[in-house]
Design an enzyme around this catalytic site. Structure first.
Site, short mmCIF file in Angstrom:
data_model
loop_
_atom_site.label_atom_id
_atom_site.label_comp_id
_atom_site.label_asym_id
_atom_site.label_seq_id
_atom_site.Cartn_x
_atom_site.Cartn_y
_atom_site.Cartn_z
N ASP A 287 0.83 -1.20 0.00
CA ASP A 287 0.00 0.00 0.00
C ASP A 287 0.87 1.26 0.00
O ASP A 287 1.85 1.33 0.76
CB ASP A 287 -0.87 -0.03 1.27
CG ASP A 287 -1.96 1.00 1.25
OD1 ASP A 287 -2.81 0.95 0.35
OD2 ASP A 287 -1.97 1.87 2.15
N GLU A 364 1.88 -0.51 -4.97
CA GLU A 364 0.90 0.52 -5.32
C GLU A 364 1.63 1.84 -5.19
O GLU A 364 1.95 2.28 -4.08
CB GLU A 364 -0.29 0.51 -4.35
CG GLU A 364 -1.37 1.48 -4.81
CD GLU A 364 -2.03 2.29 -3.70
OE1 GLU A 364 -3.11 2.83 -3.95
OE2 GLU A 364 -1.48 2.41 -2.59
#
Ligand code: GLC
Length: 645
Positions: A287, A364
């Site tokens: 993330d 990401e």
């Protein structure tokens, strides 16, 4: 679309040529130029009656085939040997809250997911990626983690996670889990002890605490804004109840950023990786992988906060200015260490080594360019990074060709696989996004009273876009429900909204709930089969009934059957590990390429984004089409076909 040309060095270009010469099919000169809509069927037949082979034009860096007069241009060569699974895998994102509810509380959970997994085996994907299911107060739908080593009771137990892993593996599906290293929840024990320990303590050093500015320290330490709106700093109370220090949170108030300069933070996450690797996970999606390290001194930043998030956005990576909170060079040393850890679970020198057992890391990272993204997937770093440039590309043939060419150039320059993605839990689903006129600034959520997408147009284009995407070599990510053609839900009552964006923006930006609505499985069941109790944590729109899984299975024209056909054909033909050559001879608004997964085995792909129907070679066999051809057998507007050439 920003049009900074990808720069490729002479050395890279020469390397690519060497690769082509040594690894690909012997290449013949082009015998025919492929013709398009102006050709008669007799001409088409003659154009295709001689076996065609791609030509390697020296102008291959230029996507404008017309200008070069080339018949084809090799953009990406296939590998010489069978590549590991992650270089071509199709990975399906499950958003656990919204996939399947096993216990009737209206929120999806791990037992619910496990029970439905055969559906994904039948769909034909290779792996699943699960958004976070860890212990969390759910202030940002689980991206605010309070315990990285346990499962939140709303999703089940650690034993359920282990059972899910075993079930998936038995079905031949790999499992990637989400890792959230930039921030924890404010309810994480470390943050709670940091609050109690006070300024200057080692506990506070695990996060980013600072004194405020101005008299009384009333002004935040710098001017950074949080992604969800408002200041990125929140002030805490001192032990005596007076106002104290401020802590940094690039996301919600309840998501304090870790201090990645602190060795304890690094050691902790290395241990968390091992915890899940020991349980058999096949990889991690990282993330906001571009945020962990901040520029020393935390200087003010007066430019837009978020890296380019749509048309008209301002790129950050101008030579003079690099945002101090994103994409700092220091992140890369973290990923080099992580790569070593993952490699140690499948050591190349061990007896019985197989790259089928590789564990992987995917970033990401909403960075500004393909070049910046490629830095995350250098040989000794991560395996993959999401290709958000592709997701952001306008529905225009030239833009798509450009993005695809640049994607291959960037990834090939570091020997990494390209990835492709059109939807996820953070963006408006592509069936809705593509329903807006080209160049529309993409909204962060759509609600009642907002401009609405053209549903039929979006649906048609989404099918064409996915059909294009799944023909591309590399690894593709699918987001749950896109295989049903689900649009965003655009009529969620504002009072039901859960994304913190809505409140933090002062109720001006609706946020991401529309893409997160629970899946419809059975049209006639309560909550369309999502939960036996009929409860859903977000309301489902009326349109989902007709799109439920059971109304699409076996229906030849359905989107679900289109995805199944695409995935089966992709696998059977090895398209994920093929080559890609652009084809000349088509109109500007047609994307046409050949994927050649093995010598002499070619799949021709035509995406027609223009107004005029496009002819297909008379002797070519249609393998899959995103929509019906015209009665004359032409490819209509906003349709993609795969042909056996
Ligand atoms: C990532 C997640 C998003 C989340 C944010 C903060 O962008 O995909 O859903 O809100 O990180 O963790």
């Amino acid at each position: 679309m920003r049009d900074t040309l990808f720069k490729i060095t002479i050395a890279q270009r020469d390397r690519c040529f060497k690769h082509i010469v040594s690894r690909s099919t012997p290449l013949a000169s082009p015998r025919r130029t492929i013709r398009s809509r102006a050709t008669t069927s007799t001409e088409q037949h003659s154009a295709w009656s001689t076996p065609w082979r791609p030509d390697i034009s020296t102008g291959y860096l230029d996507t404008d085939l017309r200008a070069e007069g080339a018949s084809s241009v090799l953009v990406h060569a296939r590998p010489a040997t069978e590549p590991p699974w992650w270089r071509h895998a199709v990975i399906y994102q499950i958003y656990p809250r919204s996939w399947a509810d096993g216990n009737g509380d209206g929120i999806g959970d791990l037992p619910g997911i496990a029970a439905r997994l055969p559906y994904l085996r039948d769909l034909g994907v290779d792996a699943i990626w699960l958004s976070p299911f860890y212990v969390s107060p759910q202030a940002d739908a689980g991206y605010d983690v309070a315990d990285y080593r346990d499962v939140d009771p709303i999703f089940g137990t650690l034993a359920d996670a282990e059972m899910l892993l075993a079930t998936a593996h038995d079905l031949g599906l790999k499992v990637i889990v989400d890792l959230v290293p930039n921030h924890s929840s404010d309810e994480h024990p470390w943050f709670q002890t940091a609050l109690a320990a006070g300024p200057g303590s080692p506990e506070r050093e695990r996060y980013i605490f600072r004194d405020g500015c101005g008299p009384g320290g009333d002004v935040p330490p710098n001017n950074w804004m949080c992604v969800f709106g408002g200041s990125a700093w929140t002030r805490v109370k001192a032990a005596d109840g007076s106002d104290g220090q401020w802590y940094l949170h690039l996301f919600a108030v309840k998501q304090p950023d870790f201090n990645w300069q602190n060795p304890q933070v690094r050691a902790e996450f290395e241990d968390v990786l091992r915890f899940w690797l020991d349980r058999g996970v096949d990889g991690f999606r990282i993330d906001v992988a571009n945020a962990l390290v901040k520029e020393r001194g935390l200087p003010d930043w007066d430019e837009p906060l978020h890296p380019s998030d749509g048309p008209g956005a301002i790129p950050h990576d101008r030579s003079d200015k690099q945002p101090p909170m994103w994409d700092q060079d220091g992140v890369h040393e973290i990923y080099r260490v992580w790569r070593q850890i993952l490699n140690s679970y499948n050591p190349i020198e061990a007896a019985g080594y197989s790259d089928h057992n590789d564990r992987i890391l995917c970033a990401e990272a909403w960075v500004d360019s393909q070049e910046r993204a490629a830095r995350y997937v250098r040989d000794d770093e991560l395996h993959q990074a999401f290709n958000f440039e592709f997701l952001r590309t306008q529905w225009r043939a030239g833009d798509l060709r450009d993005t695809i060419t640049k994607s291959f150039a960037a990834a090939d320059s570091v020997g990494a696989p390209t990835t492709w993605v059109l939807s996820n839990h953070d963006v408006v689903r592509h069936a809705s996004r593509l329903g807006f006129p080209v160049e529309t600034k993409q909204p962060n959520g759509i609600g009642v009273g907002d401009p609405q997408p053209n549903a039929a147009l979006g649906f048609r284009r989404a099918r064409a876009a996915t059909t294009l995407m799944l023909a591309l070599p590399g690894s593709s990510y699918l987001y749950q429900g896109e295989e049903l053609g689900l649009p965003d839900s655009t009529d969620i009552p504002d009072e039901a909204r859960q994304d913190p964006t809505w409140a933090r923006s002062g109720h001006t930006v609706r946020g991401r709930d529309g893409a997160r609505v629970p899946m419809p499985w059975e049209s006639d069941q309560p909550s369309h089969g999502f939960s036996a109790s009929g409860r859903t944590w977000l309301p489902q729109p009326a349109s989902y009934a007709a799109l439920a899984v059971d109304s699409q299975v076996g229906a030849p024209a359905s989107t679900l059957e289109l995805y199944r056909a695409l995935l089966a054909t992709r696998k059977e033909r090895g398209l994920g590990a093929g080559s890609l050559s652009w084809l000349g001879g088509f109109a500007e608004d047609v994307v046409a390429f050949v994927n050649e997964p093995a010598a002499g085995e070619r799949v021709l792909v035509i995406s027609n984004l223009g107004a005029e129907p496009v002819a297909i070679p008379a002797d070519a066999l249609t393998l899959v089409s995103s929509g019906p051809l015209t009665p004359e057998g032409l490819v209509p507007t906003d349709t993609t076909v795969w042909l056996s050439a």
